[in-house]
Design an enzyme around this catalytic site. Structure first.
Site, mmCIF file in Angstrom:
data_model
loop_
_atom_site.group_PDB
_atom_site.id
_atom_site.type_symbol
_atom_site.label_atom_id
_atom_site.label_comp_id
_atom_site.label_asym_id
_atom_site.label_seq_id
_atom_site.Cartn_x
_atom_site.Cartn_y
_atom_site.Cartn_z
ATOM 1 N N PRO A 207 12.042 32.665 35.381
ATOM 2 C CA PRO A 207 12.356 33.299 36.676
ATOM 3 C C PRO A 207 13.394 32.502 37.444
ATOM 4 O O PRO A 207 13.395 31.263 37.443
ATOM 5 C CB PRO A 207 11.003 33.296 37.407
ATOM 6 C CG PRO A 207 9.974 33.170 36.327
ATOM 7 C CD PRO A 207 10.608 32.352 35.246
ATOM 8 N N THR A 209 16.728 32.414 37.030
ATOM 9 C CA THR A 209 17.910 31.925 36.321
ATOM 10 C C THR A 209 19.109 32.852 36.443
ATOM 11 O O THR A 209 20.177 32.520 35.935
ATOM 12 C CB THR A 209 17.585 31.711 34.834
ATOM 13 O OG1 THR A 209 16.989 32.900 34.297
ATOM 14 C CG2 THR A 209 16.617 30.557 34.660
ATOM 15 N N GLU A 428 0.921 3.493 44.477
ATOM 16 C CA GLU A 428 2.293 3.894 44.155
ATOM 17 C C GLU A 428 3.101 2.708 43.640
ATOM 18 O O GLU A 428 3.979 2.874 42.787
ATOM 19 C CB GLU A 428 2.965 4.506 45.386
ATOM 20 C CG GLU A 428 2.231 5.687 45.998
ATOM 21 C CD GLU A 428 1.958 6.784 44.992
ATOM 22 O OE1 GLU A 428 2.733 6.941 44.039
ATOM 23 O OE2 GLU A 428 0.943 7.488 45.140
ATOM 24 N N ASP A 505 -2.971 12.072 37.872
ATOM 25 C CA ASP A 505 -2.405 11.205 36.844
ATOM 26 C C ASP A 505 -3.211 11.310 35.545
ATOM 27 O O ASP A 505 -2.645 11.386 34.452
ATOM 28 C CB ASP A 505 -2.394 9.753 37.322
ATOM 29 C CG ASP A 505 -1.602 9.578 38.606
ATOM 30 O OD1 ASP A 505 -0.617 10.328 38.787
ATOM 31 O OD2 ASP A 505 -1.968 8.716 39.423
#
Length: 649
Positions: A207, A209, A428, A505
């Protein structure tokens, strides 16, 4: 003024005329059923006994008898009316009292009135049915009996039309479709050599493109009529309506040939036959059968080219994809960096840009973006500039818009305690340090502990170039980076203080390891075999994933190999963070101070260099200033941004 140039009446005028006609019809109907005697008769209604008493006393001056209805005047000229219950002696009484009377035949309804009275209930029901049918077809303006007409819209605008100059980043698809344009402009060029132009082209791609834009560009370049319709517009609740619409659409196309018919989301009507409850007789399959016949049947449709778009070519019926119908399948993929540069330049035409805006720099930082994503990025940058009361859109607006699109909106109003901020910073920092020491990992673009979207913090990595396949060492590096946040929490805060922040993660690492084992053949124990199938089949209108049956022993081996890969990434991350604990501490403290660090700034922190910031006023607002968190603690996530394109928060 000619009839062709005469404008149709507005909806308001049509409604007024319609209601005026209804009121006039009601008035005429009342007049029709009101007989002459009823229009003439008046006066006071009296009882029949009173009437006889007045006759006997000589108070009745004159009377008019119409069947059993009696009307007349009294001696004081007062009018009256009454009803005769069937008194046969009334005439003798009137004569005896010298009452002047007249008799007229009883009026009966005419044949027309009887027909109208008998048909009125049926007319009312038909009118109600027509009203509801008009409401069902209100958006198309086809009328009550026009639901079998095609809903295809004809676009013939000559000003502001889309051409290939407005399409960028999909050069291969443009070249494939240029032949269709040349045929529409000069068909004899191909006929002289006995060539036949493809009757249909199927545009396949994710979708956004540019499949629909590319189809409009074909019509704009060839300057021919362009019919557009969605696959869902064919199928209705009435059996046979879809097939009727297909026939009507091709009839209209023949009158405007040469032309292009564009069917968007053709998978809505072109799915595999035999997958529904109705077998081969349900509405959708009848519509598909009619479409197949019209595209390549006994009656050839010369000069009509079908262009369709879908992002699910695997569910289409094989008969729809054979030569003679959709001869070509053109893949419209996501653009590479050069394509993104040209797409950005197209969308930046109408945006006043500052001198520091560089489309190539923006394109390098947006790998995997589709044309629609880039258009949204330019629009978000323009909105940010307008919100900041700027006259030009600068590079800072594009960077902020990119962060918003890729990582989500900053949640500055979210309240976090100092302990939560500290834990997020180390989480982080663990991702960042492991990523820097994994040679196969992508470079870090940005790390932040400001909540964005659904994540409390994020480390975003961007590849140096567009990647179309990944090596085994890169996948091992991604597993290690994914586990970096959880390992950092354990090393700094202890095993009992580990939070649920690493849920995304762990999910990312598990899915990657499972794909390595079952799809990509990267397990030495299980070998280069595929244990799952990516195909989906349609059953009763729903997509159902198919998984190859494996033995219980093989399933146990798959689980053990997935666990081995994930635990291996965990062990590598733990070793790296243990060896570079000082770097983990430095990056975490820098995140607590500045809240957002670029990739270059993280490298400076690790090297012990000073971060050059203009002044403290340029720092981002304090985290959690005001407001109340909208998520429970267990529901918050510290995303790692481990995706090669966008962060997987």
């Amino acid at each position: 003024m000619s009839d062709n140039n005469r404008k149709p009446p507005s909806p308001l005028v049509r409604n007024v005329l319609m209601w005026a006609g209804i009121l006039l019809a009601l008035v005429l109907l009342v007049q029709l059923f009101q007989g002459p005697s009823e229009r003439r008769s008046g006066g006071e209604e009296i009882a029949y006994s009173d009437f006889l008493s007045k006759v006997d006393s000589g108070q009745v001056k004159e009377a008019a008898i119409a069947g059993r209805q009696i009307s007349g005047k009294l001696s004081n000229d007062q009018e009256f009316r009454t009803y005769n219950p069937g008194d046969m002696q009334l005439i003798e009484r009137l004569r005896a009292k010298n009452v002047k009377f007249d008799a007229v035949p009883e009026e009966r309804p005419s044949l027309l009135q009887q027909v109208i009275v008998g048909a009125l209930p049926f007319l009312i029901m038909i009118g109600i049915w027509i009203f509801f049918m008009r409401q069902m077809q209100n958006g198309q303006g086809r009328g009550a009996m026009g639901f079998g007409k095609s809903r295809a819209k004809l676009l013939t605008e000559k000003h502001g039309r889309v051409t290939f100059d407005d399409v960028a980043g999909i050069d291969e698809a443009r070249e494939e479709l240029q032949e269709i344009v040349d045929f529409l402009k000069d068909p004899s060029k191909f006929h002289r050599l006995g060539g036949k132009i493809p009757k249909g082209a199927l545009l396949v791609g994710p979708p956004g493109t540019g499949k629909t834009l590319l189809a409009r560009a074909i019509a704009g370049e060839a300057n021919v009529p362009f019919f557009t319709i969605s696959g869902s517009d064919f199928v209705e609740m009435f059996v046979g309506v879809g097939a009727s619409r297909v026939r009507d659409m091709f009839e209209q196309a023949k009158k405007n040939a040469p032309c292009i018919i564009f069917i968007d989301e053709i998978d809505a009507v072109g799915r595999h036959r035999g997958a529904g409850l109705g077998g081969g007789n349900d509405e959708r399959e009848q519509t598909l059968n009619q479409l197949l016949v019209e595209m390549d049947g006994f009656d050839a449709n010369e000069g009509i080219i079908i262009v369709a778009a879908t992002n699910r070519p695997d569910v289409l019926d094989p008969a729809l994809l054979r030569p003679g119908r959709f001869d070509r399948q053109i893949t419209v993929g996501r653009p590479d960096i050069e394509g993104r540069v040209r797409i950005l330049q197209v969308h930046m035409r109408k945006v006043p840009l500052a001198q520091d805006v560089d489309a190539r720099t923006i394109a390098r930082g947006t790998p995997g973006f589709s044309g629609a994503d880039l258009a949204n990025l330019v629009n978000e940058a323009a909105l940010l500039a307008a919100r900041r009361s700027k006259r030009l859109v600068g590079m800072s607006e594009f960077e902020d818009a990119k962060d918003k699109v890729m990582m989500g909106v900053e949640r500055k109003s979210m309240v976090m305690t100092e302990d939560e901020k500290k834990l997020t910073a180390y989480h982080e920092a663990g991702h960042a340090v492991v990523s820097l020491h994994e040679q196969a990992s992508d470079p870090i673009h940005k790390a932040t502990i400001i909540p964005r979207g659904r994540a409390l913090g994020m480390v975003m990595r961007l590849p140096e170039r567009d990647s179309y396949s990944f090596h085994r060492d890169k996948m091992y590096a991604n597993l290690s980076v994914a586990m970096g946040g959880r390992v950092a929490e354990e090393l700094i805060f202890g095993h009992d203080k580990v939070t649920s922040g690493a849920s995304s993660d762990i999910q990312m690492a598990t899915n990657l390891a499972k794909a390595m084992v079952t799809q990509w053949g990267m397990s030495d124990i299980l070998g280069p075999l595929q244990y799952t199938e990516n195909q989906e089949e349609v059953f009763l209108g729903h997509s159902v994933s198919r998984q190859q049956n494996v033995s219980e022993k093989t399933a146990e081996l798959i689980d053990s190999e997935v666990k081995r890969l994930v635990v291996g990434g965990y062990d590598r991350a733990k070793q790296l963070l243990t060896d570079h604990a000082d770097e983990l501490e430095a990056v975490a403290q820098a995140l607590l101070e500045y809240e957002t660090l670029s990739g270059d700034e993280i490298i400076k922190v690790i090297k012990g260099e000073h971060i050059d910031r203009p002044d403290s006023a340029e720092k981002l607002p304090p985290l959690g200033a005001g407001g109340v968190s909208g998520l429970p603690k267990a529901g918050r996530r510290r995303g790692s941004g481990l995706g090669d394109i966008a962060p997987q928060a």
